[in-house]
Motif scaffolding. Structure first.
Motif, PDB file in Angstrom:
ATOM      1  N   ALA A 113      66.619  44.532  16.628  1.00 23.94           N
ATOM      2  CA  ALA A 113      65.503  44.438  15.687  1.00 23.94           C
ATOM      3  C   ALA A 113      64.505  45.583  15.844  1.00 23.94           C
ATOM      4  N   ASP A 114      64.684  46.416  16.859  1.00 25.40           N
ATOM      5  CA  ASP A 114      63.748  47.514  17.141  1.00 25.40           C
ATOM      6  C   ASP A 114      63.949  48.632  16.120  1.00 25.40           C
ATOM      7  N   THR A 115      62.950  48.868  15.312  1.00 21.49           N
ATOM      8  CA  THR A 115      63.056  49.878  14.250  1.00 21.49           C
ATOM      9  C   THR A 115      63.043  51.307  14.788  1.00 21.49           C
ATOM     10  N   ALA A 116      62.724  51.469  16.066  1.00 19.94           N
ATOM     11  CA  ALA A 116      62.721  52.813  16.665  1.00 19.94           C
ATOM     12  C   ALA A 116      64.109  53.233  17.128  1.00 19.94           C
TER      13      ALA A 116
ATOM     14  N   MET B  65      73.306  54.376  20.767  1.00 18.71           N
ATOM     15  CA  MET B  65      71.911  54.099  20.438  1.00 18.71           C
ATOM     16  C   MET B  65      71.171  55.433  20.348  1.00 18.71           C
ATOM     17  N   THR B  66      70.585  55.707  19.199  1.00 19.13           N
ATOM     18  CA  THR B  66      69.879  56.961  18.978  1.00 19.13           C
ATOM     19  C   THR B  66      68.475  56.682  18.464  1.00 19.13           C
ATOM     20  N   PRO B  67      67.549  57.621  18.675  1.00 15.16           N
ATOM     21  CA  PRO B  67      66.212  57.458  18.091  1.00 15.16           C
ATOM     22  C   PRO B  67      66.318  57.402  16.569  1.00 15.16           C
ATOM     23  N   ALA B  68      65.592  56.477  15.966  1.00 16.49           N
ATOM     24  CA  ALA B  68      65.653  56.320  14.513  1.00 16.49           C
ATOM     25  C   ALA B  68      65.061  57.512  13.787  1.00 16.49           C
ATOM     26  N   SER B  69      64.192  58.252  14.462  1.00 19.95           N
ATOM     27  CA  SER B  69      63.602  59.452  13.858  1.00 19.95           C
ATOM     28  C   SER B  69      63.483  60.540  14.910  1.00 19.95           C
ATOM     29  N   GLY B  70      63.516  61.780  14.463  1.00 20.58           N
ATOM     30  CA  GLY B  70      63.405  62.917  15.373  1.00 20.58           C
ATOM     31  C   GLY B  70      64.738  63.329  15.950  1.00 20.58           C
TER      32      GLY B  70
ATOM     33  N   ASP C 125      61.801  58.030  25.114  1.00 19.57           N
ATOM     34  CA  ASP C 125      62.106  59.389  25.575  1.00 19.57           C
ATOM     35  C   ASP C 125      63.020  60.166  24.639  1.00 19.57           C
ATOM     36  N   GLY C 126      63.469  59.542  23.568  1.00 22.53           N
ATOM     37  CA  GLY C 126      64.311  60.257  22.604  1.00 22.53           C
ATOM     38  C   GLY C 126      65.684  60.611  23.113  1.00 22.53           C
ATOM     39  N   ILE C 127      66.171  59.858  24.095  1.00 23.01           N
ATOM     40  CA  ILE C 127      67.498  60.117  24.673  1.00 23.01           C
ATOM     41  C   ILE C 127      68.550  59.285  23.937  1.00 23.01           C
ATOM     42  N   THR C 128      69.643  59.911  23.567  1.00 24.04           N
ATOM     43  CA  THR C 128      70.770  59.179  22.986  1.00 24.04           C
ATOM     44  C   THR C 128      71.541  58.500  24.114  1.00 24.04           C
ATOM     45  N   VAL C 129      71.854  57.233  23.936  1.00 26.10           N
ATOM     46  CA  VAL C 129      72.607  56.478  24.946  1.00 26.10           C
ATOM     47  C   VAL C 129      73.924  56.006  24.341  1.00 26.10           C
TER      48      VAL C 129
END
Length: 229
Positions: free
Chosen positions: A30-33, A45-50, A80-84
């Motif tokens: 549910a986390d929009t980030a 899992m990636t940052p939704a923006s940036g 931290d904008g790290i792709t997991v």
């Protein structure tokens, strides 16, 4: 006899798999980030923006549902904008999964710096893949492979109350890591504190809360990733 033995191993790998707890997983979804892609090879899992130029390939512990680690690693993505990329090991056991690291890094082609890591037995497998990555992170784990002669950056995170990958076991295997390896012990953390899958036989009793544990992992791994060249 051989067929029976193989069948027995396959059945064993499917019995007793520790499931992801529903509430933490629902919160991540549910986390929009965070944007989540469910691939046959792994959960991305990636940052939704940036932009995201740093990534972590994370290998689950033996017979633990890969989704059980999504919440614990979510701060790395959102903060931290790290792709997991959480791998889906063959037969639920990392040692049976012979795929190269590129199988998983290919799921996020824009990432330029890759850390590889894993929990428990997943960390042992990560050590075998470490020389193909830019850095190694051990989560309640230690190496059976000698990488002490490399200049690979290594972060080892353990729990003070881990009854399985005990502090003594991690210390005894430290000589297999480069001399520059960083060691951080999280007070009150057990073996199962590194995921959301309930308790584990033989483990210690955790006194750290799940939010506190997530924050510790985010701070330690995020800071380590930021220090890489």
């Amino acid at each position: 006899m051989l067929v029976l033995a193989v069948a027995g191993v396959v059945i064993w790998t499917q019995v007793g798999v520790m499931s992801a707890e529903a509430a933490p997983l629902a919160a991540v979804r549910a986390d929009t980030a965070i944007a989540i892609t469910d691939d046959a090879a792994g959960i991305v899992m990636t940052p939704a923006s940036g932009d995201s130029t740093s990534g972590l390939v994370f290998i689950p512990g033996a017979k633990v549902d890969p989704w059980a680690y999504a919440s614990r690693l979510s701060g790395l993505v959102a903060d931290d904008g790290i792709t997991v990329v959480i791998t889906k090991p063959w037969l639920n056991i990392a040692f049976f999964d012979l795929r190269p690291l590129t199988t998983f890094t290919a799921l996020a082609p824009d990432v330029t710096t890759w850390l590889v890591g894993g929990h428990s037995l997943g960390g042992v497998r990560a050590c075998q893949l470490a020389t193909d990555a830019d850095a190694l992170v051990l989560f309640a784990s230690y190496c059976a492979t000698d990488i002490s002669g490399t200049d690979l950056p290594v972060l080892s995170i353990s729990g003070s109350d881990d009854g399985l990958s005990t502090p003594d076991k991690i210390a005894d295997a430290a000589h297999l890591l480069p001399a520059s390896a960083e060691f951080d012990e999280i007070a009150g953390a057990s073996h199962a504190s590194f995921g959301d899958y309930g308790t584990q036989s033989g483990d210690g009793t955790a006194t750290i809360s799940d939010p506190e544990m997530t924050a510790e992992i985010t701070t330690l791994v995020g800071g380590f990733a930021a220090s890489l060249p």
